[in-house]
Design an enzyme around this catalytic site. Structure first.
Site, PDB file in Angstrom:
ATOM      1  N   HIS A   1      -7.877  -7.514  -2.955  1.00  0.00           N
ATOM      2  CA  HIS A   1      -8.931  -7.265  -2.605  1.00  0.00           C
ATOM      3  C   HIS A   1      -9.278  -5.432  -2.516  1.00  0.00           C
ATOM      4  O   HIS A   1      -7.944  -5.447  -2.954  1.00  0.00           O
ATOM      5  CB  HIS A   1      -9.208  -7.230  -1.148  1.00  0.00           C
ATOM      6  CG  HIS A   1      -8.517  -6.625  -0.302  1.00  0.00           C
ATOM      7  ND1 HIS A   1      -7.280  -7.353   0.365  1.00  0.00           N
ATOM      8  CD2 HIS A   1      -8.616  -5.351   0.368  1.00  0.00           C
ATOM      9  CE1 HIS A   1      -6.539  -6.478   1.371  1.00  0.00           C
ATOM     10  NE2 HIS A   1      -7.592  -5.359   1.347  1.00  0.00           N
TER      11      HIS A   1
ATOM     12  N   ARG B   1      -3.873 -11.429   3.689  1.00  0.00           N
ATOM     13  CA  ARG B   1      -5.118 -10.904   3.291  1.00  0.00           C
ATOM     14  C   ARG B   1      -5.566 -11.135   1.819  1.00  0.00           C
ATOM     15  O   ARG B   1      -4.293 -11.689   0.705  1.00  0.00           O
ATOM     16  CB  ARG B   1      -5.484  -9.220   3.116  1.00  0.00           C
ATOM     17  CG  ARG B   1      -5.703  -8.793   4.385  1.00  0.00           C
ATOM     18  CD  ARG B   1      -5.662  -9.029   5.590  1.00  0.00           C
ATOM     19  NE  ARG B   1      -7.868 -10.041   4.383  1.00  0.00           N
ATOM     20  CZ  ARG B   1      -8.517  -8.866   4.163  1.00  0.00           C
ATOM     21  NH1 ARG B   1      -8.366  -7.596   4.063  1.00  0.00           N
ATOM     22  NH2 ARG B   1     -10.246  -9.114   3.837  1.00  0.00           N
TER      23      ARG B   1
ATOM     24  N   HIS C   1     -11.189  -2.214  -1.651  1.00  0.00           N
ATOM     25  CA  HIS C   1     -12.051  -1.721  -0.841  1.00  0.00           C
ATOM     26  C   HIS C   1     -13.037  -0.711  -1.129  1.00  0.00           C
ATOM     27  O   HIS C   1     -12.524  -0.456  -2.111  1.00  0.00           O
ATOM     28  CB  HIS C   1     -11.037  -0.735   0.597  1.00  0.00           C
ATOM     29  CG  HIS C   1     -10.321  -1.530   1.497  1.00  0.00           C
ATOM     30  ND1 HIS C   1     -10.860  -1.782   2.633  1.00  0.00           N
ATOM     31  CD2 HIS C   1      -8.853  -1.888   1.404  1.00  0.00           C
ATOM     32  CE1 HIS C   1      -9.714  -2.285   3.302  1.00  0.00           C
ATOM     33  NE2 HIS C   1      -8.394  -2.581   2.402  1.00  0.00           N
TER      34      HIS C   1
ATOM     35  N   TYR D   1       0.918  -1.453   0.024  1.00  0.00           N
ATOM     36  CA  TYR D   1       0.138   0.218   0.086  1.00  0.00           C
ATOM     37  C   TYR D   1       0.763   1.497   0.206  1.00  0.00           C
ATOM     38  O   TYR D   1       2.366   1.291   0.171  1.00  0.00           O
ATOM     39  CB  TYR D   1      -0.946   0.212   0.971  1.00  0.00           C
ATOM     40  CG  TYR D   1      -1.851  -0.704   1.022  1.00  0.00           C
ATOM     41  CD1 TYR D   1      -3.130  -0.551   0.461  1.00  0.00           C
ATOM     42  CD2 TYR D   1      -1.693  -2.305   2.099  1.00  0.00           C
ATOM     43  CE1 TYR D   1      -4.612  -0.986   0.171  1.00  0.00           C
ATOM     44  CE2 TYR D   1      -3.551  -3.029   1.734  1.00  0.00           C
ATOM     45  CZ  TYR D   1      -4.105  -2.083   1.188  1.00  0.00           C
ATOM     46  OH  TYR D   1      -5.713  -3.348   1.303  1.00  0.00           O
TER      47      TYR D   1
ATOM     48  N   TYR E   1      -1.664  -9.788   0.787  1.00  0.00           N
ATOM     49  CA  TYR E   1       0.072  -9.593   1.324  1.00  0.00           C
ATOM     50  C   TYR E   1      -0.577 -10.064   3.193  1.00  0.00           C
ATOM     51  O   TYR E   1      -1.089 -10.074   3.727  1.00  0.00           O
ATOM     52  CB  TYR E   1       0.104  -7.805   1.384  1.00  0.00           C
ATOM     53  CG  TYR E   1      -1.396  -7.555   2.358  1.00  0.00           C
ATOM     54  CD1 TYR E   1      -1.254  -6.930   3.757  1.00  0.00           C
ATOM     55  CD2 TYR E   1      -2.410  -6.589   1.446  1.00  0.00           C
ATOM     56  CE1 TYR E   1      -2.489  -6.436   4.905  1.00  0.00           C
ATOM     57  CE2 TYR E   1      -2.886  -6.212   2.215  1.00  0.00           C
ATOM     58  CZ  TYR E   1      -3.136  -5.829   3.352  1.00  0.00           C
ATOM     59  OH  TYR E   1      -4.445  -5.318   3.872  1.00  0.00           O
TER      60      TYR E   1
END
Lengths: 247, 200
Positions: free
Chosen positions: A165, A162, A167, A113, A152
């Site tokens: 995905h 995770r 959000h 991120y 990640y």
């Protein structure tokens, strides 16, 4: 006073909180100290719950829905599996939710991120920011282009991973419809292992969060396409409201 | 079989990086026009300028430094998002807590009274939503003002809270000092001082 509006703005259907994840889900460790211990207090929806902010195209930049191109710094597009995500935003009665703002954020192709608190060793992509938004059209349709985010690891049970995905944040037409959720990708074997997904009690509720590969809409030699429809709470009719002037 | 509707898409946590999508400048993204979403009303908006600030605390008494909050309120006349309002007042704001202290603040105007479902006036209040890592579905609460005690005492929403001493958790307290009136509103997610959260 703008109380005229309220008479034709019906209440929203009750939220089925046995369908949504409960607050306290110890397998997702952070929820333990961040979940209320007392019951929620039921509140009738007055004008403040039946209304919400309005965002228009004037609030958007032209590249806001193109995450492959909205953070270019070296002249190249973002690296990764190019995908278009599209779908419709409907309410529970099946009506399109028009003109509503949809915000998305995600990691890059390697699962990193662009956030000062993310220190995962996978590198940043100089041409990927991970932030996008769009407004639904008259039929409730939306689309954006991005790269498929990588999975990640995270500090939960040493370590959980995770699934890929994206959000999503949606406003709907009223504060009562506000929703933040996550979209997953069809066939990802990490989905059944994820402690955040398993906060949702019902398997068929989880299925609503899994975008389906949409080969019919695939853009040849450019992008794969995933379809993700979203359902917000429905607004019910106002049958016998307490109206000072009668019905 | 009861009548079947579509099911609502289930909620998931906003996660620790919610700022990337919702407050890009906070996350360190500098591409989008810088937006000061915590300022609902600058000069030129009719009404009494106020500041609302606070900290969100977890069940062990630690501040949430990654929480995102959204405010929704009426204007000074009690109108929500009035069409044709040319003052630039949208009635909505968003803020991230300070990454070190957990303090957050909105700059806005004091809302006017709005009608309850049966037409009775509600005391001036703002709706507040909380999103964060560890919060699976956002929490919904309300901010009232301690210098409106008479209106608060008959507010239908506050009176719908059965335990009277819990109503106090929704009353922001005016801070001493000159300048813009500042109200403190701390949120306690869990424990003895737990804030009232609504299902609505």
């Amino acid at each position: 006073m703008s109380d005229q509006g309220q008479d034709h703005l019906g209440e929203f259907t009750r939220r089925d909180r046995a369908w949504h994840p409960p607050a306290y889900t110890p397998q997702y460790k952070t929820s333990v100290l961040r979940s209320p211990g007392k019951a929620l207090v039921s509140l009738r929806q007055s004008i403040g719950e039946r209304t919400g902010p309005v965002f228009g195209h004037g609030d958007l930049d032209p590249l806001d829905n193109d995450l492959i191109r909205n953070y270019i710094t070296t002249g190249e597009e973002a690296i990764g599996e190019r995908v278009i995500v599209h779908g419709r935003v409907l309410d529970e009665m099946g009506r399109p939710v028009k003109g509503t703002l949809l915000e998305v954020w995600q990691a890059n192709a390697g699962g990193r991120y662009r956030h000062r608190n993310d220190r995962y060793l996978a590198p940043l992509d100089p041409n990927f920011g991970g932030c996008g938004r769009c407004v639904t059209d008259e039929d409730g349709r939306y689309f954006f282009r991005t790269i498929k985010p990588g999975p990640y690891p995270w500090m939960n049970h040493n370590s959980d991973w995770r699934p890929s995905h994206i959000h999503f944040s949606l406003f709907g037409t009223a504060f009562a419809q506000r929703l933040v959720t996550q979209m997953y990708f069809e066939g990802d074997p990490l989905i059944p292992l994820c402690p955040i997904i398993s906060t949702i009690p019902d398997r068929s509720a989880v299925d609503m969060l899994v975008a389906k590969l949409d080969m019919g809409e695939m853009v040849p030699f450019d992008s794969l396409v995933y379809r993700f429809d979203i359902v917000l709470r429905g607004r019910r009719s106002t049958f016998f409201e307490n109206r000072p002037e009668g019905n | 079989m009861p009548v079947q509707y579509l099911k609502e898409t289930p909620s998931q946590t906003g996660g620790p990086y919610v700022h990337i999508g919702c407050l890009p400048a906070f996350a360190g993204l500098n591409r989008r026009t810088q937006e000061k979403l915590h300022v609902l009303a600058g000069g030129g908006v009719p009404g009494e300028q106020i500041r609302i600030e606070g900290v969100v605390w977890d069940g062990s008494g630690h501040p949430l430094r990654d929480v995102m909050l959204e405010l929704w309120q009426a204007d000074s006349t009690g109108a929500y998002n009035a069409p044709g309002d040319t003052s630039g007042f949208r009635g909505w704001g968003r803020v991230g807590a300070d990454a070190e202290t957990g303090l957050w603040a909105f700059e806005t105007i004091r809302p006017g009274a709005t009608p309850w479902v049966d037409g009775r006036p509600q005391a001036p209040h703002c709706s507040l939503l909380l999103f964060a890592r560890g919060i699976n579905i956002h929490l919904h609460t309300r901010i009232y003002f301690d210098d409106r005690a008479d209106a608060n005492a008959v507010d239908p929403a506050l009176l719908s809270i059965e335990l009277a001493d819990r109503r106090q958790t929704l009353i922001a307290t005016r801070q001493p000092g000159d300048g813009i009136p500042t109200f403190r509103f701390d949120v306690h997610l869990q424990g003895a001082q737990e804030t009232v959260f609504f299902d609505c």
